[in-house]
Design a protein around this motif. Structure first.
Motif, PDB file in Angstrom:
ATOM      1  N   TYR A  74       0.817  -1.211   0.000  1.00  9.61           N
ATOM      2  CA  TYR A  74       0.000   0.000   0.000  1.00  9.61           C
ATOM      3  C   TYR A  74       0.853   1.265   0.000  1.00  9.61           C
ATOM      4  O   TYR A  74       0.587   2.223  -0.743  1.00  9.61           O
ATOM      5  CB  TYR A  74      -0.941   0.013   1.193  1.00  9.61           C
ATOM      6  N   LEU A  75       1.888   1.295   0.834  1.00  8.84           N
ATOM      7  CA  LEU A  75       2.695   2.511   0.949  1.00  8.84           C
ATOM      8  C   LEU A  75       3.652   2.705  -0.225  1.00  8.84           C
ATOM      9  O   LEU A  75       4.169   3.795  -0.435  1.00  8.84           O
ATOM     10  CB  LEU A  75       3.488   2.491   2.258  1.00  8.84           C
ATOM     11  N   GLN A  86       8.539  -2.532   5.844  1.00  9.48           N
ATOM     12  CA  GLN A  86       7.767  -2.342   4.620  1.00  9.48           C
ATOM     13  C   GLN A  86       8.588  -2.607   3.361  1.00  9.48           C
ATOM     14  O   GLN A  86       8.136  -2.340   2.249  1.00  9.48           O
ATOM     15  CB  GLN A  86       7.203  -0.911   4.583  1.00  9.48           C
ATOM     16  N   ASP A 116       4.754   6.151  12.436  1.00 10.57           N
ATOM     17  CA  ASP A 116       3.817   5.773  11.376  1.00 10.57           C
ATOM     18  C   ASP A 116       3.435   6.974  10.522  1.00 10.57           C
ATOM     19  O   ASP A 116       3.324   6.870   9.295  1.00 10.57           O
ATOM     20  CB  ASP A 116       2.558   5.153  11.984  1.00 10.57           C
ATOM     21  N   ALA A 117       3.237   8.126  11.175  1.00 12.30           N
ATOM     22  CA  ALA A 117       2.907   9.339  10.429  1.00 12.30           C
ATOM     23  C   ALA A 117       4.078   9.758   9.543  1.00 12.30           C
ATOM     24  O   ALA A 117       3.897  10.181   8.392  1.00 12.30           O
ATOM     25  CB  ALA A 117       2.539  10.465  11.388  1.00 12.30           C
ATOM     26  N   PHE A 152       4.293   7.499   6.494  1.00 13.17           N
ATOM     27  CA  PHE A 152       3.264   7.899   5.529  1.00 13.17           C
ATOM     28  C   PHE A 152       3.731   9.097   4.711  1.00 13.17           C
ATOM     29  O   PHE A 152       3.608   9.126   3.480  1.00 13.17           O
ATOM     30  CB  PHE A 152       1.961   8.218   6.251  1.00 13.17           C
ATOM     31  N   SER A 161       6.198   8.231   2.086  1.00 14.67           N
ATOM     32  CA  SER A 161       5.717   7.355   1.022  1.00 14.67           C
ATOM     33  C   SER A 161       5.024   8.133  -0.095  1.00 14.67           C
ATOM     34  O   SER A 161       4.536   9.246   0.115  1.00 14.67           O
ATOM     35  CB  SER A 161       4.731   6.338   1.605  1.00 14.67           C
ATOM     36  N   ARG A 166       2.197   7.665  -1.096  1.00 17.44           N
ATOM     37  CA  ARG A 166       0.782   7.808  -0.754  1.00 17.44           C
ATOM     38  C   ARG A 166       0.447   9.194  -0.216  1.00 17.44           C
ATOM     39  O   ARG A 166      -0.713   9.581  -0.150  1.00 17.44           O
ATOM     40  CB  ARG A 166       0.384   6.750   0.271  1.00 17.44           C
ATOM     41  N   SER A 167       1.456   9.942   0.181  1.00 19.53           N
ATOM     42  CA  SER A 167       1.224  11.302   0.679  1.00 19.53           C
ATOM     43  C   SER A 167       1.642  12.343  -0.348  1.00 19.53           C
ATOM     44  O   SER A 167       1.958  13.482   0.001  1.00 19.53           O
ATOM     45  CB  SER A 167       1.991  11.529   1.986  1.00 19.53           C
TER      46      SER A 167
END
Length: 269
Positions: free
Chosen positions: A4-5, A34, A228-229, A232, A235, A237-238
């Protein structure tokens, strides 16, 4: 399993691992889980030796950002090591000289303020400049800041303005790099954490316990939640987030008028 990331196979350079409690360690460990490759930068040879059992087989470099030319030398070492472009940098380093204990802000010494600014804020500028040629076009640079720059805690002293400088540097770097790259710069604004670095702040335990009462869930942050933030933001994804601060504080900043906190504050002494 779905990636996902989308960080599998990407390379990241993480600054600031001190021990297992470090935000930098939690970020690096999560990246590795990951499928990312992580390169580590630590402050000294002694720190590198102390981390030998924690980071076996990893690429660990020594870089004291306070020393002129240190980041340029590190960039040369990383490039010589090969492996392709870097897809992200993590800035999780800070220093303040509290050796003389708590002082009112107006008693801050020039040399202490400038040293803290060089290590904790301007190093982000020097780091980004040194590694710019090695950054992938869509790389992400993430710094670890604090959740609120509007509060004025007595025991944080001049580090409040220093963290404000770090956040401002991140935004201006985002603007500067946007001229010819898609490199993003963001900050994770973390609430109080139980780390070795925070333990060096005078009176921190009382502040930490008070902050816990302000969180909406009545429980302070885990370091992993901040990591975790950060992952994200590192990655793809951001990709739509740039020149921003992502606040991670469990709702603390908006809960200052909680009934229980007011009751405790107004209790007769």
């Amino acid at each position: 399993m779905t990636d996902y990331l989308r960080v599998t196979g990407r390379r990241f350079l993480v600054f600031g691992v001190a021990n297992r409690k470090s935000v930098a360690w939690a970020v690096a460990r999560t990246l590795e889980e990951q499928g990312a490759a992580v390169i580590y930068s630590v402050r000294s040879d002694a720190r590198k030796a102390s981390l030998a059992s924690l980071l076996p087989g990893r690429a660990v470099h020594v870089c004291d950002v306070e020393q002129p030319g240190a980041l340029e030398r590190l960039a040369g070492e990383v490039q010589a090591g090969g492996g392709g472009p870097l897809h992200g940098l993590v800035h999780s380093i800070a220093f303040a000289n509290y050796a003389e204990g708590l002082k009112p802000f107006d008693a801050t010494r020039r040399e202490d303020f400038l040293q803290a600014c060089a290590v904790s804020a301007f190093s982000l500028v020097e780091m980004s400049r040194a590694f710019r040629p090695q950054l992938a076009r869509d790389a992400s640079v993430v710094s670890i800041g604090i959740s609120s720059l509007a509060v004025t805690p007595d025991n944080y002293g001049y580090m409040g303005p220093i963290k404000a400088a770090l956040e401002s540097c991140s935004r201006f770097l985002a603007k500067s790099f946007s001229a010819d790259t898609a490199v993003r710069f963001n900050v994770v604004g973390a609430g109080p954490l139980k780390t070795s670095a925070s333990a060096g702040i005078p009176g921190y335990i009382e502040s930490y316990l008070y902050a816990e009462k302000l969180t909406l869930r009545r429980k302070n942050l885990d370091t992993q939640e901040v990591a975790d933030a950060a992952v994200f933001l590192l990655s793809p994804r951001s990709s739509g987030i740039n020149a921003a601060t992502l606040v991670v504080d469990a709702g603390m900043a908006g809960n200052t008028f909680d009934r229980e906190v007011i009751r405790l504050a107004m209790r007769p002494q």
